[in-house]
Write an enzyme that holds these catalytic residues in place. Structure first.
Site, PDB file in Angstrom:
ATOM      1  N   GLY A  16       0.820  -1.202   0.000  1.00 34.64           N
ATOM      2  CA  GLY A  16       0.000   0.000   0.000  1.00 34.64           C
ATOM      3  C   GLY A  16       0.853   1.251   0.000  1.00 34.64           C
ATOM      4  N   GLN A  17       0.194   2.399   0.170  1.00 39.89           N
ATOM      5  CA  GLN A  17       0.900   3.683   0.113  1.00 39.89           C
ATOM      6  C   GLN A  17       2.033   3.743   1.144  1.00 39.89           C
ATOM      7  OE1 GLN A  17      -1.275   7.155   1.405  1.00 39.89           O
ATOM      8  NE2 GLN A  17       0.193   8.568   0.511  1.00 39.89           N
ATOM      9  N   ASP A  54       1.008  -9.179   1.375  1.00 43.60           N
ATOM     10  CA  ASP A  54      -0.156  -8.406   0.928  1.00 43.60           C
ATOM     11  C   ASP A  54      -1.054  -9.362   0.153  1.00 43.60           C
ATOM     12  OD1 ASP A  54      -1.855  -6.324  -0.487  1.00 43.60           O
ATOM     13  OD2 ASP A  54      -0.410  -4.981   0.462  1.00 43.60           O
ATOM     14  N   ILE A  55      -2.275  -8.884  -0.183  1.00 45.76           N
ATOM     15  CA  ILE A  55      -3.121  -9.696  -1.068  1.00 45.76           C
ATOM     16  C   ILE A  55      -2.887  -9.332  -2.530  1.00 45.76           C
ATOM     17  CG2 ILE A  55      -5.045 -10.421   0.403  1.00 45.76           C
ATOM     18  CD1 ILE A  55      -6.503  -7.851  -0.535  1.00 45.76           C
ATOM     19  N   ILE A  89      -5.089 -11.169   5.420  1.00 48.62           N
ATOM     20  CA  ILE A  89      -5.038 -10.973   6.862  1.00 48.62           C
ATOM     21  C   ILE A  89      -6.148 -11.749   7.582  1.00 48.62           C
ATOM     22  CG2 ILE A  89      -6.484  -8.892   7.099  1.00 48.62           C
ATOM     23  CD1 ILE A  89      -3.042  -9.508   8.589  1.00 48.62           C
ATOM     24  N   TYR A 146     -14.507   2.798   9.102  1.00 49.89           N
ATOM     25  CA  TYR A 146     -13.037   2.825   9.243  1.00 49.89           C
ATOM     26  C   TYR A 146     -12.650   3.372  10.619  1.00 49.89           C
ATOM     27  CZ  TYR A 146      -8.250   4.508   8.146  1.00 49.89           C
ATOM     28  OH  TYR A 146      -6.897   4.779   8.134  1.00 49.89           O
ATOM     29  N   LYS A 200     -10.921   1.337  13.784  1.00 48.19           N
ATOM     30  CA  LYS A 200      -9.612   1.741  14.317  1.00 48.19           C
ATOM     31  C   LYS A 200      -9.709   2.133  15.795  1.00 48.19           C
ATOM     32  CE  LYS A 200      -6.796   1.510  10.673  1.00 48.19           C
ATOM     33  NZ  LYS A 200      -5.461   0.933  10.623  1.00 48.19           N
TER      34      LYS A 200
HETATM   35  P1  NAD Z   1      -3.365   1.336   1.424  1.00 49.21           P
HETATM   36  O1  NAD Z   1      -4.826   1.186   1.168  1.00 49.21           O
HETATM   37  O2  NAD Z   1      -2.546   2.100   0.459  1.00 49.21           O
HETATM   38  O3  NAD Z   1      -2.702  -0.083   1.645  1.00 49.21           O
HETATM   39  C1  NAD Z   1      -3.345  -1.087   2.377  1.00 49.21           C
HETATM   40  C2  NAD Z   1      -2.827  -2.417   1.875  1.00 49.21           C
HETATM   41  O4  NAD Z   1      -3.543  -3.431   2.581  1.00 49.21           O
HETATM   42  C3  NAD Z   1      -3.072  -2.620   0.376  1.00 49.21           C
HETATM   43  O5  NAD Z   1      -1.866  -2.936  -0.288  1.00 49.21           O
HETATM   44  C4  NAD Z   1      -4.051  -3.778   0.320  1.00 49.21           C
HETATM   45  O6  NAD Z   1      -3.839  -4.660  -0.785  1.00 49.21           O
HETATM   46  C5  NAD Z   1      -3.795  -4.470   1.652  1.00 49.21           C
HETATM   47  N1  NAD Z   1      -4.943  -5.262   2.086  1.00 49.21           N
HETATM   48  C6  NAD Z   1      -6.251  -4.958   1.997  1.00 49.21           C
HETATM   49  N2  NAD Z   1      -7.002  -5.975   2.440  1.00 49.21           N
HETATM   50  C7  NAD Z   1      -6.136  -6.929   2.844  1.00 49.21           C
HETATM   51  C8  NAD Z   1      -6.286  -8.227   3.395  1.00 49.21           C
HETATM   52  N3  NAD Z   1      -7.504  -8.756   3.606  1.00 49.21           N
HETATM   53  N4  NAD Z   1      -5.182  -8.929   3.698  1.00 49.21           N
HETATM   54  C9  NAD Z   1      -3.948  -8.427   3.470  1.00 49.21           C
HETATM   55  N5  NAD Z   1      -3.735  -7.217   2.921  1.00 49.21           N
HETATM   56  C10 NAD Z   1      -4.817  -6.480   2.619  1.00 49.21           C
HETATM   57  O7  NAD Z   1      -3.213   1.971   2.894  1.00 49.21           O
HETATM   58  P2  NAD Z   1      -1.994   2.832   3.474  1.00 49.21           P
HETATM   59  O8  NAD Z   1      -2.285   4.248   3.165  1.00 49.21           O
HETATM   60  O9  NAD Z   1      -0.710   2.248   3.091  1.00 49.21           O
HETATM   61  O10 NAD Z   1      -2.252   2.634   5.015  1.00 49.21           O
HETATM   62  C11 NAD Z   1      -1.545   1.695   5.802  1.00 49.21           C
HETATM   63  C12 NAD Z   1      -2.098   1.741   7.196  1.00 49.21           C
HETATM   64  O11 NAD Z   1      -1.959   3.074   7.707  1.00 49.21           O
HETATM   65  C13 NAD Z   1      -3.587   1.403   7.267  1.00 49.21           C
HETATM   66  O12 NAD Z   1      -3.825   0.614   8.398  1.00 49.21           O
HETATM   67  C14 NAD Z   1      -4.251   2.754   7.393  1.00 49.21           C
HETATM   68  O13 NAD Z   1      -5.446   2.659   8.109  1.00 49.21           O
HETATM   69  C15 NAD Z   1      -3.216   3.565   8.135  1.00 49.21           C
HETATM   70  N6  NAD Z   1      -3.329   4.994   7.861  1.00 49.21           N
HETATM   71  C16 NAD Z   1      -3.015   5.508   6.623  1.00 49.21           C
HETATM   72  C17 NAD Z   1      -3.159   6.879   6.383  1.00 49.21           C
HETATM   73  C18 NAD Z   1      -2.820   7.482   5.045  1.00 49.21           C
HETATM   74  O14 NAD Z   1      -3.010   8.692   4.853  1.00 49.21           O
HETATM   75  N7  NAD Z   1      -2.286   6.734   4.094  1.00 49.21           N
HETATM   76  C19 NAD Z   1      -3.610   7.725   7.416  1.00 49.21           C
HETATM   77  C20 NAD Z   1      -3.952   7.166   8.643  1.00 49.21           C
HETATM   78  C21 NAD Z   1      -3.772   5.804   8.870  1.00 49.21           C
END
Ligand code: NAD
Length: 349
Positions: free
Chosen positions: A46-47, A69-70, A85, A174, A178
């Site tokens: 992910g990001q 990851d998935i 997960i 969400y 959390k």
């Molecule tokens: P993202 O959506 O870019 O990445 C999430 C990843 O989780 C994806 O690659 C997706 O394929 C994977 N995923 C989804 N379902 C899944 C499953 N069932 N099993 C395994 N993998 C699975 O999110 P991100 O921005 O990288 O965020 C990472 C964490 O940080 C998250 O928990 C998010 O809540 C938290 N967060 C992010 C932000 C932000 O601005 N990016 C802000 C606050 C909190």
């Protein structure tokens, strides 16, 4: 020496002045725990995971960090396993097979996407996270990192300089998941002594990876569109102020939190974390300083309601006091860096 390896080295130097008992807890030693640090990252593609995985590999070694990851990896090339997960049996197998000592549990469905399928979002975010905590307890893992979010706040939360301890009545699935997970993190620490650490990330802005369906995604998209087309249509209103952070800061915060001595971690729900707050109009003005012809228009959609339920700025003095958190990037330096990095990516001169 990489930036992140330097953080680790500085903390290791700090540890050497700490008490013997604290040292015994933190540093792998044959008498305490003969296993090397072996890290599992969930949601690694992910990001945040894309960048965090690289940073962890820079700090701990390429083969010490297993990305899962998935979806298949694009950005990194080290050890990788497909892992849903919700497949608790497979997670347990991986933890055993790879001698995992620490989990960075990033997998989640984000705020805006989460509203399309609330039951699925709850299942992945809540049940997925609870099973990680339980596995970590049962297998005696050293540490767990759990990323929380400003989405735990809701319309009844004080909007300006939101305190660490405040009203938490989120309106998105969400945020609800959390917030519940934060309480479980606290429970696992108090009840079982599990060393679980967490921050409430604000909106994260990165050039390396694209955001995954959150309410702050505009603050990344806008840079790409500014360079590619010179115009951006924003899905939030011009004056919607939200807390944000540059990716470098969020990765450093994560590594510093996880490397801090255990006794300095006082919050076991999740730490408030802040760097900057701005509106789409303010960000557009900042971009115009670099690209004078840039224009922005506004077509608010369902994400406006989510953004309005969150807070505008965050009081993170507990993180600053307890483990020395200090942000480096503000709106000016972040904008300069984003445009510089994306120009290289798009081969602009
Ligand atoms: P993202 O959506 O870019 O990445 C999430 C990843 O989780 C994806 O690659 C997706 O394929 C994977 N995923 C989804 N379902 C899944 C499953 N069932 N099993 C395994 N993998 C699975 O999110 P991100 O921005 O990288 O965020 C990472 C964490 O940080 C998250 O928990 C998010 O809540 C938290 N967060 C992010 C932000 C932000 O601005 N990016 C802000 C606050 C909190």
């Amino acid at each position: 020496m990489t930036h992140y390896r330097r953080i680790l080295k500085e903390h290791t130097a700090y540890f050497s002045f700490a008490s013997a008992s604290a040292l015994a807890f933190f540093l792998p030693s044959p008498t305490v725990n003969p296993r090397k640090e072996m890290i599992l990252v969930t949601g690694a593609n992910g990001q945040i995971g894309t960048v965090l995985t690289e940073a962890l590999r820079g700090a701990y070694g390429q083969d010490q960090v297993l990305a899962t990851d998935i979806k298949k990896p694009e950005g990194h090339t080290g050890p990788f396993e497909m892992l849903d997960i919700l497949n608790t049996q497979r997670i347990a197998e991986i933890v055993g097979d790879y001698n995992i000592t620490t989990i960075y549990h990033l997998a989640a469905i984000l705020s805006a996407n989460g509203e399309w399928n609330p039951q699925k979002t709850w299942n992945i975010n809540f049940n997925g996270s609870l099973s990680i905590l339980e596995l970590a307890r049962a297998q005696g893992l050293r540490k767990v990192f759990f990323p929380s979010t400003i989405a735990v706040f809701g319309p009844t939360t004080p909007r300006d300089l939101t305190p660490q301890h405040t009203v938490i009545e989120p309106t998105t699935v969400y945020g609800i998941s959390k917030a519940a997970n934060e309480l479980w993190c606290n429970y696992y620490f108090n009840r079982y002594g599990l060393d679980v650490r967490s921050v409430r990330y604000p909106g994260i802005i990165s050039y390396q990876s694209m955001p995954g369906g959150g309410t702050t995604d505009y603050a990344v998209d806008i840079f790409h569109q500014a360079l590619l087309t010179g115009h951006y249509t924003c899905f939030l209103k011009a004056n919607t102020r939200l807390p944000m952070m540059y990716m470098d800061d969020s990765i450093r915060a994560t590594l510093e939190l996880m490397a801090a001595p255990q006794e300095s971690i006082k919050q076991r729900t999740s730490y408030n974390l802040a760097a900057m707050s701005f509106t789409p109009a303010e960000l557009a003005e900042e971009i115009k300083k670099h690209i004078p012809g840039f224009t922005i228009s506004y077509e608010p959609d369902h994400r406006q309601e989510i953004a309005e339920s969150w807070t505008e700025s965050i009081d993170d003095h507990e993180a600053r006091k307890d483990w020395g958190w200090k942000h480096a990037y503000d709106i000016e330096t972040m904008t300069t860096e984003m445009l510089k990095q994306l120009k290289l990516k798009y081969n602009h001169v």
